[in-house]
Design a protein around this motif. Structure first.
Motif, mmCIF file in Angstrom:
data_model
loop_
_atom_site.group_PDB
_atom_site.id
_atom_site.type_symbol
_atom_site.label_atom_id
_atom_site.label_comp_id
_atom_site.label_asym_id
_atom_site.label_seq_id
_atom_site.Cartn_x
_atom_site.Cartn_y
_atom_site.Cartn_z
ATOM 1 N N ASP A 35 27.094 -25.969 -49.722
ATOM 2 C CA ASP A 35 27.230 -25.978 -48.268
ATOM 3 C C ASP A 35 25.871 -26.255 -47.632
ATOM 4 O O ASP A 35 24.880 -26.546 -48.314
ATOM 5 N N GLN A 36 25.793 -26.140 -46.311
ATOM 6 C CA GLN A 36 24.565 -26.478 -45.593
ATOM 7 C C GLN A 36 23.413 -25.542 -45.945
ATOM 8 O O GLN A 36 22.246 -25.905 -45.795
ATOM 9 N N VAL A 41 30.009 -24.142 -52.892
ATOM 10 C CA VAL A 41 31.249 -24.084 -52.120
ATOM 11 C C VAL A 41 32.361 -23.633 -53.061
ATOM 12 O O VAL A 41 32.610 -24.251 -54.094
#
Length: 208
Positions: A35-36, A41
């Motif tokens: 993810d960011q 994830v």
């Protein structure tokens, strides 16, 4: 009432078996989706289910009709990885070919050799790195070039025969349209008409 109870019981048991198999599916080696914040994830239940269902001996294929954005592309790569498929063939619209290549690198960085095919030719039968599982991405427009060729003698036919893909993914199937043609006697012939757009250009096999 007993018959209904028996049906309900069988349905419940079948659901729980599939649910437990999906939940227990291990994350395959090489999974790199982050993810960011750089955190892994977590796989969704649907994605796990696709892989676990395809692993069942009785399963000859599976239709994943989930809506856009639910992770169908990841589910395909996950299934291929879980099943240890050596060669995967992806059929899709020209507009999403590059997306398949990009997602392969995002989800399983450095794991796959991806070949984006824009023209069916003998290069489809080559492998740059035989130690990596191969993903070959062909857009629908190219299938129309085989209409006057014996399938076994076509590049696609040779690919299927020689490379023996263990998984075939048909993406965005709704992009295929049926073109109705009438001959001089009024008989109607229906032929698949692949998607046509600015990305549907002839080219070469691109290696990723």
């Amino acid at each position: 009432i007993q018959h209904e109870d028996s049906y309900v019981q069988r349905t419940r048991e079948s659901f729980l078996v599939e649910y437990d198999a999906a939940k227990a599916l291990p994350v395959p080696g090489g999974y790199s989706f982050r993810d960011q914040d750089g955190q892994p994830v977590e796989l969704r239940l649907m994605q796990r289910f696709v892989a676990s269902r395809l692993a069942e001996e009785s399963c000859r294929g599976l239709g994943n009709w989930s809506v856009t954005g639910t992770g169908k592309t990841l589910s395909a790569f996950l299934a291929a990885r879980h099943l240890e498929v050596d060669v995967t063939l992806v059929l899709c619209p020209a507009s999403v070919q590059r997306q398949w290549a990009d997602k392969a690198e995002e989800y399983f960085k450095g794991v796959y050799e991806v070949r984006v095919v824009e023209r069916l030719n003998e290069k489809m039968l080559e492998r740059k790195d035989p130690d990596k599982p191969l993903v070959v991405v062909v857009h629908y427009n190219q299938l129309s070039t085989m209409k006057d060729v014996v399938f076994e003698e076509s590049c696609m036919g040779k690919f299927i025969d020689q490379m023996k893909p263990g998984l075939i993914v048909i993406d965005e199937l709704h992009a295929l349209k049926v073109r109705r043609q009438a001959d001089t006697r009024g008989n109607v012939e229906e032929n698949p008409s692949p998607d046509v757009g600015p990305d549907a250009t002839d080219g070469e096999v691109k290696e990723m």
